[in-house]
Design an enzyme around this catalytic site. Structure first.
Site, PDB file in Angstrom:
ATOM      1  N   TYR A 166      -6.265   6.856   4.036  1.00 57.24           N
ATOM      2  CA  TYR A 166      -6.442   5.834   3.002  1.00 57.24           C
ATOM      3  C   TYR A 166      -5.701   4.540   3.373  1.00 57.24           C
ATOM      4  O   TYR A 166      -6.269   3.444   3.341  1.00 57.24           O
ATOM      5  CB  TYR A 166      -5.956   6.348   1.630  1.00 57.24           C
TER       6      TYR A 166
ATOM      7  N   GLU B 157       0.829  -1.209   0.000  1.00 64.21           N
ATOM      8  CA  GLU B 157       0.000   0.000   0.000  1.00 64.21           C
ATOM      9  C   GLU B 157       0.868   1.265   0.000  1.00 64.21           C
ATOM     10  O   GLU B 157       0.526   2.250  -0.641  1.00 64.21           O
ATOM     11  CB  GLU B 157      -0.954   0.004   1.200  1.00 64.21           C
TER      12      GLU B 157
ATOM     13  N   ASP C 156      -9.472   6.477  -2.511  1.00 66.28           N
ATOM     14  CA  ASP C 156      -8.314   7.016  -3.231  1.00 66.28           C
ATOM     15  C   ASP C 156      -8.827   7.607  -4.552  1.00 66.28           C
ATOM     16  O   ASP C 156     -10.045   7.701  -4.764  1.00 66.28           O
ATOM     17  CB  ASP C 156      -7.252   5.925  -3.447  1.00 66.28           C
TER      18      ASP C 156
END
Ligand code: SF4
Length: 341
Positions: free
Chosen positions: A123, A42, A141
């Site tokens: 996020y 991520e 996002d």
């Protein structure tokens, strides 16, 4: 906007998940349940395309296979493993977070404690909490915001706070709370592969019959985004000075606001005594809002100037070398191979 409790929400979830199971890309971070590996993916995927991340992800995990290895890594090794991915504060924050996790004694397992880690924003905390721990947090996002603004349709500027708030509320209400990780990934996958920024592939979209933008012929107009700041353009020249398999570099200081401790090729103004022999070509390189037109020239020096170091070409993979320097060396090698000039 689509209303809460309308039958549409359940149908969108069902269709999206069925499509994802059939069409999802086989990506290495989707084959693991290890929160460390999911977290690394991520962070790497922030502002970076999947294709660019793939080779870095494999190399990074081979070098730092767990949070302990990352916590004790030498900074030079860490930056070398990240060199070329850009946004280097991500690598530094990863290590700060790894040290923090080692001190705590366990990987944080909820949204709030994930959000306390350096470099982990809303996020990333939602993505890791939902994918690694199955917690019901919706991600928002750029890909998800685009899909949602078309499904709704949302006609306001997606950069405005009010619109972000509406999209976030929509993301939360649409989330499949039984399978939040899979659902979040499905929505992101739809944005990355079907609901594209330009020319969305509506004929392939599993939720097209629920999409208000498509019904109204607005899919190419949404999302609405405020004007971007225009790019600044600059020119620079880099010198490739080579001797016996080594190249001349200088290193940015630890206090440098950008690329601290990275190795760079010299510019002519740093070496007025260098003799330029020929030029290998030029390339463009964009950093945030500035586009550089970089000319790459070969040069010679009589002796090593103060503040510069010869680095062996064979070892450049082990030290953090800036992306512009890497591009310049690649261009130089390519022009030598093709015999130009
Ligand atoms: Fe996006 Fe088209 Fe699907 Fe609507 S129908 S969500 S615009 S791909």
């Amino acid at each position: 906007m689509v209303q809460t409790n309308t039958p549409d929400l359940a149908a969108i979830r069902r269709r999206l998940l069925a499509w994802f199971r059939k069409h999802k890309r086989d990506l290495p971070w989707r084959r693991t349940e290890d929160p460390y590996r999911i977290w690394i993916s991520e962070i790497m995927l922030q502002q970076t395309r999947v294709a660019a991340v793939l080779p870095y992800y494999a190399r990074f995990l081979a070098r730092f296979p767990d949070v302990q290895a990352l916590a004790r890594a030498a900074e030079q090794d860490l930056l070398a493993a990240w060199a070329g991915l850009g946004y280097y504060s991500r690598a530094r924050n990863l290590q700060k977070a790894a040290k923090n996790i080692v001190e705590r004694g366990e990987f944080p397992r909820d949204h709030a404690s994930l959000g306390e880690l350096p470099g982990v924003g809303e996020y990333t905390a939602a993505a890791v909490a939902s994918i690694a721990f199955g917690l019901p947090h919706a991600v928002l996002d750029g890909n998800v915001a685009r899909v949602l603004s078309r499904l709704a349709p949302e006609l306001g500027d997606t950069k405005s706070d009010a619109v972000r708030k509406r999209l976030r509320a929509f993301a939360e209400v649409l989330l499949d709370r039984k399978r939040p990780g899979e659902f979040n990934q499905a929505l992101m996958e739809l944005g990355a592969t079907v609901c594209l920024p330009k020319r969305p592939q509506c004929q392939r979209c599993p939720v097209r019959s629920h999409c208000e933008a498509r019904k109204q012929g607005l899919e190419n107009q949404l999302p609405v985004r405020g004007a971007r700041p225009s790019a600044d353009q600059r020119e620079k020249k880099l010198l490739v000075i080579e001797k016996a398999g080594k190249v001349l570099f200088w290193q940015r200081s630890a206090e440098s606001s950008r690329l601290a401790k990275f190795w760079e090729l010299p510019e002519p103004q740093q070496l007025p005594a260098a003799l330029v022999t020929d030029c290998a070509g030029a390339f463009r390189h964009t950093i945030v809002n500035t586009t550089y037109f970089v000319e790459v020239c070969r040069a010679t020096v009589r002796s090593r100037p103060r503040g510069f170091r010869w680095l062996a070409k064979s070892c450049l993979g082990d030290v953090p070398v800036s992306t512009t320097a890497r591009k310049a060396l690649a261009l130089d090698a390519q022009s030598r191979r093709s015999g130009v000039p």
